[in-house]
Scaffold this active site. Structure first.
Site, PDB file in Angstrom:
ATOM      1  N   ASP A 207       0.866  -1.180   0.000  1.00  0.00           N
ATOM      2  CA  ASP A 207       0.000   0.000   0.000  1.00  0.00           C
ATOM      3  C   ASP A 207       0.901   1.227   0.000  1.00  0.00           C
ATOM      4  O   ASP A 207       2.045   1.168   0.459  1.00  0.00           O
ATOM      5  CB  ASP A 207      -0.914   0.012   1.227  1.00  0.00           C
ATOM      6  CG  ASP A 207      -2.061   1.006   1.082  1.00  0.00           C
ATOM      7  OD1 ASP A 207      -3.202   0.556   0.831  1.00  0.00           O
ATOM      8  OD2 ASP A 207      -1.822   2.222   1.207  1.00  0.00           O
TER       9      ASP A 207
ATOM     10  N   CYS B  54     -20.101  -7.359  -1.809  1.00  0.00           N
ATOM     11  CA  CYS B  54     -20.711  -7.680  -0.514  1.00  0.00           C
ATOM     12  C   CYS B  54     -22.209  -7.910  -0.679  1.00  0.00           C
ATOM     13  O   CYS B  54     -22.791  -8.793  -0.039  1.00  0.00           O
ATOM     14  CB  CYS B  54     -20.436  -6.574   0.500  1.00  0.00           C
ATOM     15  SG  CYS B  54     -20.904  -4.915  -0.037  1.00  0.00           S
ATOM     16  N   THR B  55     -22.847  -7.147  -1.558  1.00  0.00           N
ATOM     17  CA  THR B  55     -24.295  -7.275  -1.750  1.00  0.00           C
ATOM     18  C   THR B  55     -24.640  -8.569  -2.479  1.00  0.00           C
ATOM     19  O   THR B  55     -25.607  -9.252  -2.129  1.00  0.00           O
ATOM     20  CB  THR B  55     -24.846  -6.051  -2.499  1.00  0.00           C
ATOM     21  OG1 THR B  55     -24.510  -4.862  -1.758  1.00  0.00           O
ATOM     22  CG2 THR B  55     -26.354  -6.121  -2.649  1.00  0.00           C
TER      23      THR B  55
ATOM     24  N   HIS C 173     -27.888   0.508   1.854  1.00  0.00           N
ATOM     25  CA  HIS C 173     -26.453   0.270   2.026  1.00  0.00           C
ATOM     26  C   HIS C 173     -25.777   1.354   2.851  1.00  0.00           C
ATOM     27  O   HIS C 173     -25.961   2.544   2.620  1.00  0.00           O
ATOM     28  CB  HIS C 173     -25.789   0.176   0.643  1.00  0.00           C
ATOM     29  CG  HIS C 173     -24.476  -0.538   0.651  1.00  0.00           C
ATOM     30  ND1 HIS C 173     -23.350  -0.027   1.251  1.00  0.00           N
ATOM     31  CD2 HIS C 173     -24.117  -1.736   0.131  1.00  0.00           C
ATOM     32  CE1 HIS C 173     -22.351  -0.888   1.095  1.00  0.00           C
ATOM     33  NE2 HIS C 173     -22.783  -1.929   0.421  1.00  0.00           N
TER      34      HIS C 173
ATOM     35  N   ASN D 115     -21.390  -5.422   5.657  1.00  0.00           N
ATOM     36  CA  ASN D 115     -20.768  -5.317   4.335  1.00  0.00           C
ATOM     37  C   ASN D 115     -19.246  -5.294   4.384  1.00  0.00           C
ATOM     38  O   ASN D 115     -18.592  -5.416   3.359  1.00  0.00           O
ATOM     39  CB  ASN D 115     -21.297  -4.097   3.579  1.00  0.00           C
ATOM     40  CG  ASN D 115     -21.392  -2.847   4.427  1.00  0.00           C
ATOM     41  OD1 ASN D 115     -22.347  -2.686   5.198  1.00  0.00           O
ATOM     42  ND2 ASN D 115     -20.417  -1.959   4.298  1.00  0.00           N
TER      43      ASN D 115
END
Length: 331
Positions: free
Chosen positions: A34, A150-151, A177, A314
């Site tokens: 990162d 996630c959904t 959401h 989520n």
């Protein structure tokens, strides 16, 4: 055998995947890439406004993380091809930047020495998507896969149970959401999605989602039968799917509840949950099941037309299933 994992991208999902991995004996995080420096990375891992303090020790030594006494290599490469994953023995990369969601771009991790890649978001090409509880059994050895969204991870297991038991003619999904990192704290520019640029804490924001259509990719028998949309709401975490379907086979709401409960206690245990309690969203913070059916919230107009409600964290639920997919493709 312990699966050695590298994480590319230490944002929300990257960090929650890391936290979840600490609770598993079969997976070890050996490297993180990162653009954050190691000190800031350690801080963001230690403290989390949604999930609380990290349960363990986090230190920085010589530019690398030492977590619970184990060294984790830290790099800051923009190009995944330069990551030299083989130097730390990485088996699978969790691609969590949101930037490398095609086979061509994700394959740079393979070039850099990793054996396989799991995208932590829906692929933008034909890279196959796998959802636990829906189509893990269709995995055929591909070296680059996606864990979908996630959904989709909430919707697909529920849709599968309903379709297998009663048949779905057609359906519409709405996900209510929680706010995510792409949204604005106050009104700001968002050229592709004007509504999405409005203040996240001030508004209920209608938004598009490909989650329902993606179910057709993981469950081909439902292809073209589902679509949906989202409302982004001013909560930090936990979302809920509202699935309204027409059934082929007439069923009372009690029969639907019984079918979901049986699946939640049987073949979908750990993926699909079931509750008859008077729950609200914060009750699911930290929930590892990706879909928890709310038996009291759903309604039936008649025996062929029903609205079903299922909750999901989520962040936590999805991140745990990323690890499950990593384990599955490493068998």
């Amino acid at each position: 055998m312990t699966i050695k994992v590298g994480i590319n991208g230490f944002g929300r999902i990257g960090r929650i995947v890391f936290r979840a991995a600490q609770k598993r004996s079969d997976i070890e995080i050996v490297a993180i890439n990162d653009l954050l420096d190691a000190d800031y990375m350690a801080y963001m891992l230690k403290y989390d406004s949604t999930h609380g303090r990290f349960d363990g020790t986090v230190e920085v030594k010589d530019g690398h993380l030492i977590v619970n006494g184990k060294k984790i290599r830290v790099t800051a490469e923009r190009d995944p091809a330069n990551l030299k994953w083989d130097e730390v023995g990485v088996d699978v990369v969790a691609e969590a930047t949101g930037l490398f969601l095609t086979d061509e771009t994700a394959r740079k991790h393979i070039t850099a020495g990793a054996k396989k890649v799991v995208m932590t978001g829906p692929s933008k090409d034909n890279t196959p998507m796998f959802v636990k509880g829906a189509n893990f059994d269709k995995y055929a050895g591909q070296d680059i896969v996606s864990n979908a969204s996630c959904t989709t991870n909430c919707l697909a297991p529920l849709a599968k149970v309903i379709n297998d038991n009663f048949g779905i003619i057609e359906g519409l999904m709405t996900t209510v959401h929680a706010t995510t990192a792409t949204q604005k704290t106050v009104d700001g520019p968002s050229h592709k999605d004007w509504r999405g640029g409005r203040g996240a804490s001030q508004n209920i924001i209608p938004s598009s989602t490909g989650a329902a259509k993606a179910v057709g990719k993981v469950l081909p028998e439902l292809n073209g039968k589902l679509t949906g949309m989202a409302f982004r709401v001013p909560t930090p975490n936990v979302s809920v799917v509202d699935l309204t379907v027409r059934l082929e086979k007439a069923a009372t709401y009690e029969q639907i509840k019984a079918a979901v409960k049986a699946a939640a206690e049987g073949e979908m245990k750990g993926v699909l949950g079931y509750t008859e309690d008077d729950v609200v969203s914060t009750d699911f913070n930290g929930e590892v099941c990706t879909s928890v059916f709310d038996a009291k919230a759903g309604i039936a107009l008649n025996d062929n037309f029903v609205k079903l409600v299922s909750w999901y964290d989520n962040e936590t639920g999805y991140s745990n299933k990323v690890l499950d997919l990593i384990a599955h493709i490493s068998k």
